[in-house]
Design an enzyme around this catalytic site. Sequence first.
Site, PDB file in Angstrom:
ATOM      1  N   HIS A 235      43.628  32.808  36.799  1.00 49.22           N
ATOM      2  CA  HIS A 235      42.264  33.261  36.508  1.00 49.22           C
ATOM      3  C   HIS A 235      41.631  32.384  35.424  1.00 49.22           C
ATOM      4  O   HIS A 235      40.492  31.899  35.570  1.00 49.22           O
ATOM      5  CB  HIS A 235      42.334  34.729  36.067  1.00 49.22           C
ATOM      6  CG  HIS A 235      41.070  35.330  35.567  1.00 49.22           C
ATOM      7  ND1 HIS A 235      40.441  36.369  36.207  1.00 49.22           N
ATOM      8  CD2 HIS A 235      40.310  35.077  34.468  1.00 49.22           C
ATOM      9  CE1 HIS A 235      39.355  36.721  35.536  1.00 49.22           C
ATOM     10  NE2 HIS A 235      39.261  35.945  34.468  1.00 49.22           N
ATOM     11  N   GLU A 236      42.357  32.167  34.323  1.00 51.19           N
ATOM     12  CA  GLU A 236      41.806  31.360  33.221  1.00 51.19           C
ATOM     13  C   GLU A 236      41.629  29.899  33.629  1.00 51.19           C
ATOM     14  O   GLU A 236      40.660  29.245  33.221  1.00 51.19           O
ATOM     15  CB  GLU A 236      42.702  31.477  31.981  1.00 51.19           C
ATOM     16  CG  GLU A 236      42.859  32.889  31.428  1.00 51.19           C
ATOM     17  CD  GLU A 236      41.539  33.577  31.081  1.00 51.19           C
ATOM     18  OE1 GLU A 236      40.523  32.885  30.892  1.00 51.19           O
ATOM     19  OE2 GLU A 236      41.531  34.823  31.013  1.00 51.19           O
TER      20      GLU A 236
END
Length: 488
Positions: A235-236
């Site tokens: 996600h990051e």
Amino acid sequence: MAQIARCIIYVSAFLLLASYIEARFLKKNFPKTDPSENVRKFLTGAVQAGGLDSIRNIENVRSKLSQFRQSKRKIAATTSDALLAAKAKNIQKLRQQDDEEPVDTIGDINQGLEQFLYDGDMMLNDAQANQLTQQTRQKRQAYTSATARWPKNAPIPYTIDSSINDTTTVKLIHDAIAFWQNMTCLTFKEDNKTSPRIKFYNGAGCSSYVGRVTSLQEQLISIGDRCGYFGIIAHEIAHSLGIFHHQSRTDRDNYIDIVMANVPAGWEDNMDIQPLSNNYGISYEYGSSLHYAEKSWFHIQSMGNRNMPTFADVQLINKYYTCSSACSKTITCKNNGYQNPANCSKCICPGGFGGDDCSKVADPEYGASNCGGNLTATTSWQTLIGQVGESSTVIYPRQAACHWHVNAPEGKKINIKVNYVRGPCSLGCFYGSTEIKLGNFTLTGVRLCCSSDIASNSQFQTVGNLAVISAHSQLAVEKFSLQYMISS
């Protein structure tokens, strides 16, 4: 609200089933976040990365975020929908009967950092912060700045700081990087000299800049002590590649309801529509790893996931970086798959599909074995009992998964009756679920994991002649029983 959203809410309520949850699997809640320690650690990391320039940037971002949130708070104060608020209360009441497992969300982990982070976990540069008050409305999710994309003709340089000394987390970072490299036309290389470069470090919580930041030698991705999950790290990284949160799309109000009265102070921008990005024609994906999970200010079941990027998430990155030009020869992909720019002889397949051309059932995933397969519906009810996972209170970094295809003759539809679903109940089905896809296989299906997934009618019907059933588990055993037959 647009008709498509009303339809989806109705279908969700109509199709969810009685879910018999066995026992609580996690006996203790996660450690409480110390907001002041988070702030100290965040500022220390920023100084180490960029010195005084970094502090000036942070102060500018904090000031702009404060102004932006004040304007959003005024709008929220004048926005009231009694009917929507009543619906949210009813859903909250329904949730109270769930024996829900505690979930360590990014919002929980990042407490205290709201003043510095946009939309919960995104660091902004000066230009992005200044644009908060100069927004224009376009249908976007990927950042459109000319310099936000990383070059495709050279590896994206990254380094893993020595502050991340846990071998499991280091491996998960490499696994998440490999995921994006194996699914896109982008490549990565450990390189502590080329700039700008991505630096993974053990910072305060989970956060990342959005897109390539040319003004920094090192742009940080914080993987704090409680962020060591494949889905969170991927996600990051997606943020660092230029992707905003999914519910920030300008068309999101056609798909979800937000009860602004329930949004906590300081979170107003988390509910904002993001005009600095592009959707590239990707359908709205409730199950996106970049979508917030359902909370009191939303009211659609099973949003978001902390497992891994979805088919639609990967497709967005590939369109954003025009990866379709990577292959000189084209191949045919089935079931709405498309050619893999990292391996032009194979296709990228929707969840539940596998094989080089997406024509087969996906193999068991991440430690699962001896499960899944093809089934044929007849005019009589047949029973499928499936499970995945193991009897354990360990939360694994990734979800094991098994997939089944239920087939019927062309032109026929399939009826499905669910007998039970057993496994951990959690926010957004983060620890596992039974997923049922009835038609659009490129998107996440109905995910079931809690006792509040109850409706008077537990029957499903497919759009065509195929249903895809998947069981996912990151904690304990996910088990289901269902019946299926050709619709008369």
